[in-house]
Design a protein around this motif. Sequence first.
Motif, PDB file in Angstrom:
ATOM      1  N   LYS A 115       1.074  -1.141  -0.268  1.00  0.00           N
ATOM      2  CA  LYS A 115       0.177   0.406  -0.084  1.00  0.00           C
ATOM      3  C   LYS A 115       1.062   1.078  -0.075  1.00  0.00           C
ATOM      4  CE  LYS A 115      -3.822  -2.357   2.601  1.00  0.00           C
ATOM      5  NZ  LYS A 115      -4.789  -2.473   4.389  1.00  0.00           N
ATOM      6  N   LEU A 116       0.539   2.767  -0.708  1.00  0.00           N
ATOM      7  CA  LEU A 116       1.306   3.915  -0.783  1.00  0.00           C
ATOM      8  C   LEU A 116       0.571   4.642  -0.433  1.00  0.00           C
ATOM      9  CD1 LEU A 116       2.887   3.474  -4.643  1.00  0.00           C
ATOM     10  CD2 LEU A 116       4.117   2.774  -2.152  1.00  0.00           C
ATOM     11  N   ALA A 117       1.290   6.042   0.393  1.00  0.00           N
ATOM     12  CA  ALA A 117       1.076   6.875   0.955  1.00  0.00           C
ATOM     13  C   ALA A 117       2.003   8.117   0.210  1.00  0.00           C
ATOM     14  CB  ALA A 117       0.576   7.019   2.066  1.00  0.00           C
ATOM     15  N   VAL A 118       1.043   9.149   0.093  1.00  0.00           N
ATOM     16  CA  VAL A 118       1.855  10.425  -0.413  1.00  0.00           C
ATOM     17  C   VAL A 118       2.058  11.041   1.316  1.00  0.00           C
ATOM     18  CG1 VAL A 118       2.489  12.567  -1.216  1.00  0.00           C
ATOM     19  CG2 VAL A 118       1.923  10.718  -2.687  1.00  0.00           C
ATOM     20  N   VAL A 119       2.960  11.321   1.619  1.00  0.00           N
ATOM     21  CA  VAL A 119       2.910  12.110   3.037  1.00  0.00           C
ATOM     22  C   VAL A 119       4.136  13.849   2.521  1.00  0.00           C
ATOM     23  CG1 VAL A 119       3.533  13.279   5.534  1.00  0.00           C
ATOM     24  CG2 VAL A 119       2.843  10.258   4.564  1.00  0.00           C
ATOM     25  N   THR A 120       3.613  15.081   2.553  1.00  0.00           N
ATOM     26  CA  THR A 120       4.391  16.442   2.146  1.00  0.00           C
ATOM     27  C   THR A 120       3.959  17.091   2.762  1.00  0.00           C
ATOM     28  OG1 THR A 120       4.947  17.178   0.081  1.00  0.00           O
ATOM     29  CG2 THR A 120       2.462  16.374   0.188  1.00  0.00           C
ATOM     30  N   ASN A 121       4.539  18.136   3.408  1.00  0.00           N
ATOM     31  CA  ASN A 121       4.566  19.173   3.705  1.00  0.00           C
ATOM     32  C   ASN A 121       3.900  20.547   3.210  1.00  0.00           C
ATOM     33  OD1 ASN A 121       5.439  17.794   6.319  1.00  0.00           O
ATOM     34  ND2 ASN A 121       7.317  19.095   6.354  1.00  0.00           N
ATOM     35  N   PHE A 140      -1.376   5.916  -5.764  1.00  0.00           N
ATOM     36  CA  PHE A 140      -1.340   6.092  -4.354  1.00  0.00           C
ATOM     37  C   PHE A 140      -2.717   5.744  -3.429  1.00  0.00           C
ATOM     38  CE2 PHE A 140       2.351   8.089  -5.567  1.00  0.00           C
ATOM     39  CZ  PHE A 140       3.623   8.156  -4.132  1.00  0.00           C
ATOM     40  N   ASP A 141      -2.527   4.988  -2.256  1.00  0.00           N
ATOM     41  CA  ASP A 141      -4.062   4.787  -1.939  1.00  0.00           C
ATOM     42  C   ASP A 141      -3.963   6.275  -0.931  1.00  0.00           C
ATOM     43  OD1 ASP A 141      -4.216   1.924  -1.884  1.00  0.00           O
ATOM     44  OD2 ASP A 141      -2.236   2.620  -1.219  1.00  0.00           O
ATOM     45  N   PHE A 142      -3.600   6.933  -0.532  1.00  0.00           N
ATOM     46  CA  PHE A 142      -3.997   8.525   0.212  1.00  0.00           C
ATOM     47  C   PHE A 142      -2.875   9.263   0.162  1.00  0.00           C
ATOM     48  CE2 PHE A 142      -4.913   4.865   2.545  1.00  0.00           C
ATOM     49  CZ  PHE A 142      -6.634   4.532   3.307  1.00  0.00           C
ATOM     50  N   VAL A 143      -3.200  10.503  -0.036  1.00  0.00           N
ATOM     51  CA  VAL A 143      -2.079  11.435  -0.276  1.00  0.00           C
ATOM     52  C   VAL A 143      -2.509  12.881   1.211  1.00  0.00           C
ATOM     53  CG1 VAL A 143      -1.337  13.612  -1.937  1.00  0.00           C
ATOM     54  CG2 VAL A 143      -2.206  11.564  -2.966  1.00  0.00           C
ATOM     55  N   PHE A 144      -1.550  12.651   1.830  1.00  0.00           N
ATOM     56  CA  PHE A 144      -1.215  13.765   2.906  1.00  0.00           C
ATOM     57  C   PHE A 144      -0.577  14.792   2.359  1.00  0.00           C
ATOM     58  CE2 PHE A 144      -2.561   9.253   4.376  1.00  0.00           C
ATOM     59  CZ  PHE A 144      -4.195   9.366   4.790  1.00  0.00           C
ATOM     60  N   GLY A 145      -1.268  16.466   2.243  1.00  0.00           N
ATOM     61  CA  GLY A 145      -0.409  16.981   2.840  1.00  0.00           C
ATOM     62  C   GLY A 145      -0.641  18.205   4.021  1.00  0.00           C
ATOM     63  N   GLY A 146       0.807  19.129   4.206  1.00  0.00           N
ATOM     64  CA  GLY A 146       1.688  20.039   4.606  1.00  0.00           C
ATOM     65  C   GLY A 146      -0.111  20.412   5.413  1.00  0.00           C
ATOM     66  N   ASP A 147      -0.750  20.754   5.250  1.00  0.00           N
ATOM     67  CA  ASP A 147      -2.128  21.257   6.137  1.00  0.00           C
ATOM     68  C   ASP A 147      -3.316  19.390   6.279  1.00  0.00           C
ATOM     69  OD1 ASP A 147      -2.976  20.713   3.612  1.00  0.00           O
ATOM     70  OD2 ASP A 147      -4.310  22.689   3.424  1.00  0.00           O
ATOM     71  N   PRO A 150      -2.571  18.985  12.544  1.00  0.00           N
ATOM     72  CA  PRO A 150      -1.795  19.730  13.299  1.00  0.00           C
ATOM     73  C   PRO A 150      -0.491  20.063  12.646  1.00  0.00           C
ATOM     74  CG  PRO A 150      -3.867  18.768  14.127  1.00  0.00           C
ATOM     75  CD  PRO A 150      -3.540  18.087  13.005  1.00  0.00           C
ATOM     76  N   LYS A 151       0.025  19.017  12.467  1.00  0.00           N
ATOM     77  CA  LYS A 151       1.780  19.441  12.697  1.00  0.00           C
ATOM     78  C   LYS A 151       2.200  18.676  11.537  1.00  0.00           C
ATOM     79  CE  LYS A 151       2.401  19.099  17.601  1.00  0.00           C
ATOM     80  NZ  LYS A 151       3.121  18.138  18.817  1.00  0.00           N
ATOM     81  N   LYS A 152       3.262  19.719  11.006  1.00  0.00           N
ATOM     82  CA  LYS A 152       4.110  18.810   9.804  1.00  0.00           C
ATOM     83  C   LYS A 152       5.195  18.006  10.268  1.00  0.00           C
ATOM     84  CE  LYS A 152       3.057  22.624   6.776  1.00  0.00           C
ATOM     85  NZ  LYS A 152       1.974  23.898   8.468  1.00  0.00           N
ATOM     86  N   LYS A 153       5.982  16.661   9.358  1.00  0.00           N
ATOM     87  CA  LYS A 153       7.640  16.650   9.559  1.00  0.00           C
ATOM     88  C   LYS A 153       8.329  17.753   9.292  1.00  0.00           C
ATOM     89  CE  LYS A 153       7.617  14.804   4.961  1.00  0.00           C
ATOM     90  NZ  LYS A 153       7.756  14.470   3.561  1.00  0.00           N
ATOM     91  N   PRO A 154       9.411  17.472  10.737  1.00  0.00           N
ATOM     92  CA  PRO A 154       9.990  16.497  10.787  1.00  0.00           C
ATOM     93  C   PRO A 154       8.879  15.865  11.946  1.00  0.00           C
ATOM     94  CG  PRO A 154      11.207  17.950  11.708  1.00  0.00           C
ATOM     95  CD  PRO A 154      10.064  18.942  10.616  1.00  0.00           C
ATOM     96  N   MET A 157       3.717  12.966  13.159  1.00  0.00           N
ATOM     97  CA  MET A 157       2.452  12.851  13.555  1.00  0.00           C
ATOM     98  C   MET A 157       2.000  12.650  11.781  1.00  0.00           C
ATOM     99  SD  MET A 157      -0.891  16.018  13.855  1.00  0.00           S
ATOM    100  CE  MET A 157      -0.488  15.697  16.188  1.00  0.00           C
ATOM    101  N   PRO A 158       2.380  13.313  11.501  1.00  0.00           N
ATOM    102  CA  PRO A 158       1.965  12.855   9.458  1.00  0.00           C
ATOM    103  C   PRO A 158       2.170  11.443   9.518  1.00  0.00           C
ATOM    104  CG  PRO A 158       2.898  14.684  10.052  1.00  0.00           C
ATOM    105  CD  PRO A 158       2.907  14.140  10.889  1.00  0.00           C
ATOM    106  N   LEU A 159       3.423  10.961   9.859  1.00  0.00           N
ATOM    107  CA  LEU A 159       3.336   9.205   9.168  1.00  0.00           C
ATOM    108  C   LEU A 159       2.893   8.510  10.412  1.00  0.00           C
ATOM    109  CD1 LEU A 159       6.136  11.289   7.792  1.00  0.00           C
ATOM    110  CD2 LEU A 159       7.256   8.978   8.460  1.00  0.00           C
ATOM    111  N   THR A 160       3.122   8.482  11.680  1.00  0.00           N
ATOM    112  CA  THR A 160       1.827   7.929  12.537  1.00  0.00           C
ATOM    113  C   THR A 160       0.568   8.074  12.054  1.00  0.00           C
ATOM    114  OG1 THR A 160       3.123   8.545  14.135  1.00  0.00           O
ATOM    115  CG2 THR A 160       0.877   7.697  14.861  1.00  0.00           C
ATOM    116  N   GLU A 161      -0.378   8.674  11.746  1.00  0.00           N
ATOM    117  CA  GLU A 161      -1.246   9.025  11.004  1.00  0.00           C
ATOM    118  C   GLU A 161      -1.750   8.027   9.876  1.00  0.00           C
ATOM    119  OE1 GLU A 161      -3.979  10.088  12.980  1.00  0.00           O
ATOM    120  OE2 GLU A 161      -3.396  10.451  14.205  1.00  0.00           O
ATOM    121  N   ALA A 162      -1.356   8.543   8.609  1.00  0.00           N
ATOM    122  CA  ALA A 162      -0.704   7.087   7.452  1.00  0.00           C
ATOM    123  C   ALA A 162      -0.227   6.328   7.790  1.00  0.00           C
ATOM    124  CB  ALA A 162       0.190   8.286   7.081  1.00  0.00           C
ATOM    125  N   CYS A 163       0.187   5.470   8.912  1.00  0.00           N
ATOM    126  CA  CYS A 163       0.093   4.437   9.143  1.00  0.00           C
ATOM    127  C   CYS A 163      -0.899   3.749   9.291  1.00  0.00           C
ATOM    128  CB  CYS A 163       1.407   4.265  10.023  1.00  0.00           C
ATOM    129  SG  CYS A 163       3.603   4.479   9.540  1.00  0.00           S
TER     130      CYS A 163
END
Length: 233
Positions: A115-121, A140-147, A150-154, A157-163
């Motif tokens: 499974k694939l997801a984009v996580v970008t700021n 991609f199964d999911f795409v997540f942006g910087g907004d 509530p928090k961005k990489k580093p 949170m974005p990776l935890t939520e993507a998992c």
Amino acid sequence: MTRFAHRIRAAIVDLDGTMLDTVPDFYVAINRMRADFGLHQPVTHEQIAQLVGKGSEHLIRGVLALDYDDAGVEQRIEEAMTAYQRHYIAINGDHSTLYPDVKEGLRALKEEGLKLAVVTNKPMNFAGPLLDRKGLRGYFDFVFGGDSFPKKKPDPMPLTEACKALGCPPEQVVALGDSSNDAHAARAAGCYVLTVPYGYNHGVPVHEIESDGIVDTLLEAATLIRQHNRDVL
């Protein structure tokens, strides 16, 4: 490369500097924004590359700081963000290019059953249309942006939520990125991380990033993951 302890079931992929060289798009939009402020000396590609990766506001604050003190930046940031967003949307994808073997790598990851997801700021209103335009969204199964959170990489949170969205525990997920942002977020989230050597990383050599390995392309990453998954059967 560090040997993964678990079978890999999913990958989280960064966008700018990992799948696409977007600095040429930033160059056009940023310098058009600067012209709106009467600043006609262009910011260079190299200066922009060092600021990419921590979200649009960080990028524009860094650009403004080349000409204004802290008070001047604060005075202009809202107007500059509005101008930048207007110019960026107008040219989003016009000048950006795919890095070698990106589609081949994504296809190989999908064929491996990941499974694939984009996580970008990058904000979603930029990231989504860019993925569509470059023919990447369908991988991609999911795409997540910087907004998206509530928090961005580093921050992890974005990776935890993507998992969570991918339905995979972090120890079965590999993050693919080009910068310390990606590595720090992945490490804190409990994911593995592979880095590519051709991205931005804020002007710091990729070899200084603590990762589980450097891969020349996403296709090489897919090959390593396939070999690993065969070994742990």
